[in-house]
Every structure is written in structure tokens, then in C-alpha cells.
Design a protein around this motif. Sequence first.
Motif, mmCIF file in Angstrom:
data_model
loop_
_atom_site.group_PDB
_atom_site.id
_atom_site.type_symbol
_atom_site.label_atom_id
_atom_site.label_comp_id
_atom_site.label_asym_id
_atom_site.label_seq_id
_atom_site.Cartn_x
_atom_site.Cartn_y
_atom_site.Cartn_z
ATOM 1 N N ASN A 151 0.800 -1.224 0.000
ATOM 2 C CA ASN A 151 0.000 0.000 0.000
ATOM 3 C C ASN A 151 0.834 1.275 0.000
ATOM 4 O OD1 ASN A 151 -2.393 -1.493 0.095
ATOM 5 N ND2 ASN A 151 -2.345 -1.594 2.324
ATOM 6 N N MET A 152 2.138 1.159 0.198
ATOM 7 C CA MET A 152 2.978 2.340 0.318
ATOM 8 C C MET A 152 3.082 3.078 -1.018
ATOM 9 S SD MET A 152 4.899 3.872 2.688
ATOM 10 C CE MET A 152 5.405 2.525 3.769
ATOM 11 N N ASN A 153 2.671 4.358 -1.028
ATOM 12 C CA ASN A 153 2.810 5.141 -2.252
ATOM 13 C C ASN A 153 3.735 6.336 -2.104
ATOM 14 O OD1 ASN A 153 1.230 7.213 -1.037
ATOM 15 N ND2 ASN A 153 -0.653 6.265 -1.791
ATOM 16 N N ASN A 206 4.674 -0.762 -5.191
ATOM 17 C CA ASN A 206 3.722 0.176 -5.776
ATOM 18 C C ASN A 206 4.036 1.630 -5.423
ATOM 19 O OD1 ASN A 206 1.996 -1.884 -6.962
ATOM 20 N ND2 ASN A 206 1.416 -2.383 -4.852
ATOM 21 N N LEU A 207 5.263 1.897 -5.054
ATOM 22 C CA LEU A 207 5.661 3.243 -4.641
ATOM 23 C C LEU A 207 5.502 4.225 -5.807
ATOM 24 C CD1 LEU A 207 6.953 4.697 -2.160
ATOM 25 C CD2 LEU A 207 9.158 4.425 -3.315
ATOM 26 N N GLN A 208 4.902 5.386 -5.506
ATOM 27 C CA GLN A 208 4.694 6.412 -6.527
ATOM 28 C C GLN A 208 5.599 7.627 -6.340
ATOM 29 O OE1 GLN A 208 0.541 7.425 -6.566
ATOM 30 N NE2 GLN A 208 -0.125 5.373 -7.121
ATOM 31 N N THR A 209 5.897 7.963 -5.072
ATOM 32 C CA THR A 209 6.692 9.159 -4.789
ATOM 33 C C THR A 209 7.855 8.804 -3.871
ATOM 34 O OG1 THR A 209 4.751 10.598 -4.986
ATOM 35 C CG2 THR A 209 6.662 11.495 -3.831
ATOM 36 N N LEU A 210 9.054 9.235 -4.252
ATOM 37 C CA LEU A 210 10.270 8.992 -3.470
ATOM 38 C C LEU A 210 10.950 10.330 -3.191
ATOM 39 C CD1 LEU A 210 12.451 7.088 -2.264
ATOM 40 C CD2 LEU A 210 13.486 7.017 -4.545
ATOM 41 N N VAL A 211 11.177 10.629 -1.898
ATOM 42 C CA VAL A 211 11.826 11.869 -1.482
ATOM 43 C C VAL A 211 13.099 11.502 -0.733
ATOM 44 C CG1 VAL A 211 11.612 14.015 -0.180
ATOM 45 C CG2 VAL A 211 9.594 13.027 -1.303
ATOM 46 N N LEU A 212 14.244 11.949 -1.252
ATOM 47 C CA LEU A 212 15.538 11.609 -0.667
ATOM 48 C C LEU A 212 16.268 12.868 -0.232
ATOM 49 C CD1 LEU A 212 16.866 9.003 -3.281
ATOM 50 C CD2 LEU A 212 15.836 8.511 -1.054
ATOM 51 N N LYS A 213 16.816 12.840 0.972
ATOM 52 C CA LYS A 213 17.741 13.869 1.431
ATOM 53 C C LYS A 213 19.105 13.205 1.555
ATOM 54 C CE LYS A 213 14.317 16.700 3.838
ATOM 55 N NZ LYS A 213 13.935 17.380 5.099
ATOM 56 N N LEU A 214 20.038 13.636 0.731
ATOM 57 C CA LEU A 214 21.336 12.975 0.623
ATOM 58 C C LEU A 214 22.356 13.638 1.536
ATOM 59 C CD1 LEU A 214 21.367 12.554 -3.250
ATOM 60 C CD2 LEU A 214 20.644 10.889 -1.528
ATOM 61 N N LYS A 215 23.170 12.798 2.185
ATOM 62 C CA LYS A 215 24.173 13.285 3.129
ATOM 63 C C LYS A 215 25.511 12.625 2.849
ATOM 64 C CE LYS A 215 23.018 13.744 7.407
ATOM 65 N NZ LYS A 215 22.639 13.439 8.801
ATOM 66 N N GLY A 216 26.582 13.214 3.398
ATOM 67 C CA GLY A 216 27.896 12.591 3.328
ATOM 68 C C GLY A 216 28.563 12.749 1.973
ATOM 69 N N VAL A 217 29.790 12.234 1.883
ATOM 70 C CA VAL A 217 30.562 12.266 0.646
ATOM 71 C C VAL A 217 31.169 10.897 0.411
ATOM 72 C CG1 VAL A 217 31.116 14.714 0.872
ATOM 73 C CG2 VAL A 217 32.670 13.010 1.827
ATOM 74 N N THR A 218 31.609 10.679 -0.796
ATOM 75 C CA THR A 218 32.311 9.448 -1.123
ATOM 76 C C THR A 218 33.432 9.779 -2.091
ATOM 77 O OG1 THR A 218 32.122 7.225 -2.030
ATOM 78 C CG2 THR A 218 30.752 8.908 -3.034
ATOM 79 N N TYR A 219 34.496 9.020 -1.997
ATOM 80 C CA TYR A 219 35.638 9.226 -2.877
ATOM 81 C C TYR A 219 35.818 8.054 -3.829
ATOM 82 C CZ TYR A 219 36.521 12.916 0.471
ATOM 83 O OH TYR A 219 36.379 14.026 1.263
ATOM 84 N N GLU A 220 34.783 7.206 -3.925
ATOM 85 C CA GLU A 220 34.806 6.106 -4.867
ATOM 86 C C GLU A 220 34.575 6.641 -6.280
ATOM 87 O OE1 GLU A 220 35.496 2.995 -4.205
ATOM 88 O OE2 GLU A 220 35.651 3.264 -2.030
ATOM 89 N N GLN A 251 9.899 0.043 -12.289
ATOM 90 C CA GLN A 251 9.434 -0.504 -13.551
ATOM 91 C C GLN A 251 7.931 -0.364 -13.749
ATOM 92 O OE1 GLN A 251 11.331 -4.419 -14.472
ATOM 93 N NE2 GLN A 251 12.320 -4.174 -12.479
ATOM 94 N N ARG A 252 7.190 -0.052 -12.660
ATOM 95 C CA ARG A 252 5.738 -0.061 -12.809
ATOM 96 C C ARG A 252 4.992 1.108 -12.181
ATOM 97 N NH1 ARG A 252 3.433 -5.023 -9.319
ATOM 98 N NH2 ARG A 252 1.522 -3.811 -9.532
ATOM 99 N N SER A 253 5.564 1.795 -11.170
ATOM 100 C CA SER A 253 4.730 2.766 -10.445
ATOM 101 C C SER A 253 5.402 4.092 -10.100
ATOM 102 C CB SER A 253 4.214 2.129 -9.142
ATOM 103 O OG SER A 253 5.295 1.761 -8.301
ATOM 104 N N LEU A 254 6.719 4.165 -10.017
ATOM 105 C CA LEU A 254 7.401 5.374 -9.521
ATOM 106 C C LEU A 254 7.235 6.527 -10.517
ATOM 107 C CD1 LEU A 254 9.122 6.440 -7.176
ATOM 108 C CD2 LEU A 254 11.157 5.843 -8.512
ATOM 109 N N GLU A 255 6.531 7.589 -10.062
ATOM 110 C CA GLU A 255 6.221 8.719 -10.939
ATOM 111 C C GLU A 255 6.943 10.001 -10.549
ATOM 112 O OE1 GLU A 255 2.009 9.118 -10.814
ATOM 113 O OE2 GLU A 255 1.634 7.394 -12.108
ATOM 114 N N TYR A 256 7.232 10.169 -9.250
ATOM 115 C CA TYR A 256 7.813 11.424 -8.786
ATOM 116 C C TYR A 256 8.999 11.146 -7.865
ATOM 117 C CZ TYR A 256 3.290 13.111 -10.406
ATOM 118 O OH TYR A 256 2.188 13.370 -11.167
ATOM 119 N N VAL A 257 10.103 11.829 -8.140
ATOM 120 C CA VAL A 257 11.299 11.709 -7.307
ATOM 121 C C VAL A 257 11.793 13.110 -6.978
ATOM 122 C CG1 VAL A 257 13.691 10.910 -7.149
ATOM 123 C CG2 VAL A 257 11.976 9.502 -8.327
ATOM 124 N N GLU A 258 12.099 13.326 -5.696
ATOM 125 C CA GLU A 258 12.690 14.592 -5.272
ATOM 126 C C GLU A 258 13.927 14.286 -4.444
ATOM 127 O OE1 GLU A 258 11.725 18.160 -2.120
ATOM 128 O OE2 GLU A 258 10.133 17.622 -3.541
#
Length: 392
Positions: free
Chosen positions: A254-256, A280-294, A307-314
Motif C-alpha cells: 500500500n505504500m505510495n 507500488n511506490l509512486q513518490t520517493l523523497v531523498l535527502k542525501l548526506k555525506g561524501v564518497t571518494y569512490e 518498472q511499474r509505479s514510480l512517478e515522482y522523485v525529489e
Amino acid sequence: MFLDFSKESCLHKLKLAFKRQQQDGDDLSLLTSWIETAVLRKIQHLEIDCRMSFMCEMIPLSLYLCETLVSLRLHYVALLSFESVSLPNLKVMHLEENLYADDEILEKLISSCHVLESLTVVRNVDETVKVLRVRSKTLNSLKLVLDSSKSWYNDDSDDWEVLIDAPRLKYLSLEDYQSVSFVISNVASSAKVEIDVSFNVNDIWDENESMERFSAVGKLPYGLLSVRDMTISETTLKIICQYMKLEPVPSFPNMNRLQTKLYITDMELSLPKFLESFPNLQTLVLKLKGVTYEDEMWFSSIPECMQRSLEYVEMTRSDCGAGIEMIMKLVKYLLENSLVLKKLTLRLDCVGKEQESTVVTQLMRFRACSSSASVINVVRLEDDATIFQHPY
């Protein structure tokens, strides 16, 4: 006495606040008598904030039998044992840093409020309540906070638990770095949850501690299977992803909407695997932290939701600096593998105009695979101005 001005009238709202050191001659019975008078005057909204140099035992038993009380806020008071509770109209209760005679006092107080709709309980480790049980058939908003930062000692025991049974719950907030176990029996199917817990795991890379404490981690997800909107802290996410190396977590059909903070160093291993649990996730909101040297980042799998439901990413990243290359690789991965993506928003704090220009140049080279009309939008964090917008 200040409440004697009209003994026939009813009291709508009363706030009693005390903030000073105890002095010789203080008559604390006056505080109790004021509360008793308020009950007799059919008080509806009562707030007691007793920030004194000692814990006040001022609550009269008559308060637990107040038939007119609609909202109650108690801060830093002592709640002693009582035989019965009857608060038939209490809808809002806020309990903060109080002292309870035992665990049963708090449990009985909550379960006896038969029309309670909103409950906030803020505890600290020095209190007596280690096992918090919340059982309510009417509750729709619940916020639980356990603050271990003010404790005089480090209680590393497994005794701390939270148990919730509230089938009408629409909003749940857990902020707790002390409790080991969280068991949630019922929440509403449209519930929104905010989770910031550590399961009292001090070092998630300690294998011995992992095996002992991680068995309790799996209890929490099973209580949240029906929720639609979840915000999860970076600490909780990191622990759950570590747990997933030992045991799978259930699917959240049920998570959207999902919001979380994520360390850039964890993106490659944590993000795709964690997203597999939200088909069935539709919206993904990410707050990114840290650094990498890879130099390389390789996402080995594509979650079903992409592949089927993700419509919005922030995605939000302050002080991009050295982390900008990894962010661009994540953007590329999302654009190239999200089949129904409609909009991707980047909220960035770039290091000068030159880095902004580099970001825009790279974005122009990416290609989206979505069959929908995808739009990428780049916003400057400092002034919320759009610096790039482009349809794909």
C-alpha cells in the motif's frame, strides 16, 4: 483566591505554570486546591507545566474523574496510583517528562480515555516507564518520544519496549533511541508514519550486538504493512538495511510515498534493495548526506516500483561539493530505469556557478526511458530558484 471571582461560572481553559526553585514556606497544597477548584468549575482545557527544582505531587484524584475535560497537558508532574479513571470527553492528551508510579499507571490512563483522538507522550530514560503500551479504539494521532540524551546513566538493557494497538490510527510518529522492541498490532490503512528509532543498537557493525538486537528489528515492519506514507530516518534505514542481510523484510503493497535521508556511501547497496519492499511506490523523497571518494557506483538491480509505479522523485542535497558526481550517477540510474517517471526534482546547493553549469551540462546528456512526459527540475536551495527545467 484567584478562582473565586465567579463560583457559578464554568472554566473554559486554565494554564498553571511554575518555573523556579523550591523555597521555604512553599505550600504545594495550594496547587492541588487550584486544580480541584478547576474540576468543580467544569474545566474543559487544562495545562500544567511545573518546571520546578523538584517533581510536584499536585494532581488530585478528582482530576481523573473530570467529566468535562476535553484536553489535558501535563509537564513534569508526578502521577501517583489511582483506583479508577473516568474522562468521558477527553480528546487530546499531551504528557511530557512526567513521573509515573509504575508502567500500569500510564497504560490505564490511556486506555480509559474512550474518546481520545490525539496523544503525545514524551519520556526520558530516568522515568519509571520502560514498557509503554498504547491501546485505544478511537486514537487517530500518536506521537511517542523517548529522550535518552538527558539521562544520568546509560541503560543498555533489553527491557525497553513499545506496544501499540490503535486500529484507527492515521498518524504515528516514533522518536526513540532507547527502546529495543516496537510491536504495532493495528493502524489504519491510510496511515502516515514518521520513524526515527535505533532499536538501542549502539554499533550496527558489531556482529555480536547485531545478532542479539537485530532479532527485534523485524517486528517493526510487520506492524506497518498497511501504511501509505512513511518518513524514515537515516539511522533507522541503515539498521533495517543491515538487518536485511540476515533476514528479509515484508513487502509494503500500500505504500505510495516514501521519504528518507540517505548517506551517499550507502546508495549503491541500500537504495535498490530497500525499494524492493515497496512494489507500488509512486513518490520517493531523498535527502542525501555525506561524501564518497569512490570513482565507480554500480546499481546491480532495478526495483519493481521503478518498472511499474514510480512517478515522482525529489532529491535534496546541501553543500554538494565532492558528492555531486555520485548524485549525477543516481539521477542517471533513475532516469534510465524508471519506466513511468513523470517528474524528477533536484534541490541542490552547488559550489558556485561553475558547479551549477556542470550539473546542467550532464543532465542535458541523460536520456529518460519513461513512456510518460518526464520533466527534470533543478532548484537552487539558497533562494528556491529554478536553475534548470527540461522535458525528456
